[in-house]
Structures are given as structure tokens and as C-alpha cells.
Design a protein around this motif. Structure first.
Motif, short mmCIF file in Angstrom:
data_model
loop_
_atom_site.label_atom_id
_atom_site.label_comp_id
_atom_site.label_asym_id
_atom_site.label_seq_id
_atom_site.Cartn_x
_atom_site.Cartn_y
_atom_site.Cartn_z
N ILE B 54 0.87 -1.18 0.00
CA ILE B 54 0.00 0.00 0.00
C ILE B 54 0.91 1.22 0.00
CG2 ILE B 54 -0.24 0.25 2.52
CD1 ILE B 54 -3.30 0.75 1.93
N ASP B 55 0.47 2.28 -0.66
CA ASP B 55 1.26 3.52 -0.65
C ASP B 55 0.38 4.65 -0.11
OD1 ASP B 55 -0.45 4.13 -2.71
OD2 ASP B 55 1.08 4.31 -4.25
N SER B 56 0.90 5.88 -0.16
CA SER B 56 0.16 7.00 0.43
C SER B 56 -1.17 7.21 -0.29
CB SER B 56 0.99 8.29 0.39
OG SER B 56 1.25 8.67 -0.94
N ILE B 59 -3.47 4.61 1.12
CA ILE B 59 -3.83 5.01 2.49
C ILE B 59 -4.88 6.13 2.41
CG2 ILE B 59 -2.99 6.17 4.57
CD1 ILE B 59 -2.10 3.29 4.48
N GLY B 60 -4.67 7.07 1.49
CA GLY B 60 -5.62 8.17 1.32
C GLY B 60 -7.00 7.67 0.96
N VAL B 63 -8.66 6.16 3.99
CA VAL B 63 -9.17 7.23 4.86
C VAL B 63 -10.46 7.82 4.26
CG1 VAL B 63 -8.70 9.54 5.76
CG2 VAL B 63 -6.92 7.80 5.82
N LYS B 84 3.57 -4.66 7.93
CA LYS B 84 4.10 -3.47 7.24
C LYS B 84 3.01 -2.41 7.03
CE LYS B 84 8.49 -4.57 6.05
NZ LYS B 84 8.70 -5.70 6.94
N ASP B 87 2.45 -0.71 10.21
CA ASP B 87 3.50 0.29 10.43
C ASP B 87 3.17 1.59 9.68
OD1 ASP B 87 4.90 -1.53 11.93
OD2 ASP B 87 6.36 -2.01 10.37
N VAL B 88 2.72 1.43 8.43
CA VAL B 88 2.41 2.61 7.62
C VAL B 88 1.26 3.43 8.24
CG1 VAL B 88 1.40 3.26 5.39
CG2 VAL B 88 3.32 1.69 5.45
N LEU B 89 0.30 2.73 8.80
CA LEU B 89 -0.81 3.42 9.47
C LEU B 89 -0.36 4.02 10.81
CD1 LEU B 89 -3.78 0.98 8.82
CD2 LEU B 89 -3.52 3.27 7.87
N VAL B 91 2.73 5.22 11.71
CA VAL B 91 3.58 6.41 11.64
C VAL B 91 2.77 7.67 11.32
CG1 VAL B 91 5.72 5.19 11.13
CG2 VAL B 91 4.32 6.03 9.24
N THR B 92 1.65 7.50 10.65
CA THR B 92 0.82 8.67 10.37
C THR B 92 -0.33 8.81 11.39
OG1 THR B 92 -0.21 7.27 8.69
CG2 THR B 92 1.20 9.03 7.91
N GLN B 93 -0.23 8.01 12.45
CA GLN B 93 -1.21 8.05 13.55
C GLN B 93 -2.62 7.69 13.10
OE1 GLN B 93 -0.72 11.85 15.52
NE2 GLN B 93 1.43 11.49 15.94
N LEU B 94 -2.74 7.06 11.95
CA LEU B 94 -4.07 6.65 11.48
C LEU B 94 -4.54 5.37 12.16
CD1 LEU B 94 -3.69 7.45 7.70
CD2 LEU B 94 -5.33 8.49 9.26
N VAL B 97 -7.32 5.88 14.28
CA VAL B 97 -8.60 6.23 13.65
C VAL B 97 -9.42 4.96 13.39
CG1 VAL B 97 -9.64 7.12 11.53
CG2 VAL B 97 -7.71 8.34 12.60
#
Lengths: 141, 113
Positions: B54-56, B59-60, B63, B84, B87-89, B91-94, B97
Motif C-alpha cells: 500500500i502507498d500513500s 492510504i488516502g 481514509v 508493514k 507500520d504505515v498506518l 507512523v501517520t497516527q491513522l 482512527v
């Protein structure tokens, strides 16, 4: 190398970066995150830099210099001010659908630098210490 | 990205497989979730077990899907997050959520509560 402004080329660049790292003492963890940073930087250049304009190119250089992998990505777009990008961790931005790419690059690489080019375009230079300390010579792709 | 939707105990479980990245899976994810919302589905569980990357952008979209479902009075939750992606979620504090579950029965039970 020069790539067209297609998202499909992200996979190609990741493959070549993986090849560049073959035979080097790089953990799978390090490799995974630096390939993600490479993906984010290329996506940024294709989408926001060149705006997927196929007449504009993406210029990619990947080098191992000493212990560091250095990746330079240049687009032919209008450039942007990285300082003006919203902080994705701010509560008011947390549920935004975009704006995390640069944050991920900075999180997963040791150094990320932006430079607006005089002739137009933006350069992003990503650096990652591969940690083994055994790399001595650069390989240019 | 491949997706399969199954209905279990009043919950739409979306089993995703492959990549959710820019130009490959990100828009597809949005279309699947919006399609469920348009059909009046309010309880949605996304099974991430077989998501490889998954990339940004992905992730967007995740969200955006969360916001769409929540705004309609529904609940979108995540199941089987690969480390992994966790981890990606994180670091962006998601990660704070989303409600995330390791077991499908456990996740389904929370919709009934």
C-alpha cells in the motif's frame, strides 16, 4: 535514466533499485522501506510534478556511494514549496485523503532534500544508509 | 488489486488481494466501498490479509472510504492488517482512527454490539 510520466514505471524503477542492491548487505526491512520511499517520490513527480503529461519526463539516478544509497528524481513540472505542504499528523489534516507522500519519504529515508531547478522542475534527493558499511564503489543505474 | 465482497451476519466483508497503490487499486477500492454505501450497506469490514503493498495514495483512499462510511452513519473497520501496513498506518497516527481486528468473528461481534 529517463522515464515517461506513467505510474507503471514506478514498478520498473523499484525493480532496478532492487537489482542495484543485490549482493549488498541490506536487510529486507531496509529494502522494503526505501523502495516505498522511492515509490512515493516517483508518484509525487509523476502526479504533482509532471501531472501525468506524457511529453514530460522523469529523470532518475540511483547510486550507492560508500554506505549510502542516493536516489535523485527530477521532474519537468512547475515545482512546489515543500515547506508549504501540510503536516499530515496535525489533527485537522489526519483524515485528509492526500498529503502523506513526503512524510513517508522523510520517515523511511535518512535524508530527503528538495531543490527547485532553474530550468524548471523539481529535484528530490533521497539518501539511505544501507548500514552494512561494506559498500565501496558506486553503481550507477 | 482483486476484491471479493461477502455478506456475513449483516456485515459486508471486503476481501482485498494485491496492491493498493497509485493507479492500481486505489480508485478501485473507493469504487467498491462507495458501491456498498450506495446500496445502503453500513457495516463494512475490509480484510487486508492478502494486501501486499500500500502507498500513500492507497492510504488516502482508505481514509476517504472511512469518512464516506462514517458520514452515512456506518462503520468501516479493518481486519488482519499485515505488519508493514500496520507500520504505515502507525507512523501517520491513522492506526488510532481505525478499529482493527485480528479475528473475523471478533470483528463481526463488534458490529452487533
Amino acid at each position: 535514466m529517463s522515464l515517461s510520466s506513467r505510474f507503471e514505471n514506478i514498478e520498473l524503477a523499484q525493480h532496478l533499485c532492487g537489482k542495484l542492491l543485490e549482493g549488498r548487505e541490506v536487510t529486507e526491512e531496509t529494502k522494503h522501506w526505501l523502495l516505498m520511499a522511492l515509490r512515493e517520490a516517483l508518484a509525487n513527480a509523476i502526479k504533482h510534478g509532471n501531472r501525468q503529461d506524457l511529453s514530460k519526463r522523469i529523470h532518475l539516478e540511483m547510486d550507492v556511494v560508500g554506505p549510502n544509497l542516493q536516489i535523485s528524481i527530477r521532474d519537468e513540472g512547475e515545482g512546489f514549496d515543500p515547506a508549504a505542504v501540510d503536516d499530515p499528523l496535525a489533527p485537522e489534516n489526519r483524515l485528509k485523503t492526500s498529503g502523506r507522500g513526503i512524510f513517508y519519504m522523510k520517515t523511511f529515508m535518512d535524508d530527503v532534500r528538495f531543490r527547485k531547478l532553474e530550468g524548471g522542475g523539481m529535484e528530490i534527493v533521497l539518501t539511505k544508509n544501507l548500514s552494512s558499511g561494506k559498500e565501496k564503489e558506486g553503481n550507477r543505474t | 488489486m482483486k476484491a471479493n465482497v461477502r455478506e456475513v451476519q449483516g456485515v459486508s466483508i471486503v476481501d482485498l488481494k494485491g496492491k493498493i497503490t497509485i493507479g492500481s487499486g486505489d480508485v478501485q477500492l473507493r469504487e467498491i466501498i462507495n458501491g456498498l454505501v450506495d446500496k445502503g450497506k453500513k457495516n463494512i469490514l475490509i480484510n487486508m490479509q492478502e494486501v501486499t503493498t500500500i502507498d500513500s495514495s492507497g492510504i488516502g483512499e482508505l481514509v476517504g472510504c472511512y469518512t464516506s462510511v462514517t458520514n452515512k452513519g456506518g462503520k468501516l473497520k479493518l481486519l488482519h492488517l499485515p505488519p508493514k501496513i500496520n507500520d504505515v498506518l502507525t507512523v501517520t497516527q491513522l492506526i488510532t482512527v481505525f478499529d482493527v481486528y485480528e479475528s473475523e468473528p471478533e470483528a463481526l461481534a463488534t458490529y452487533a454490539a
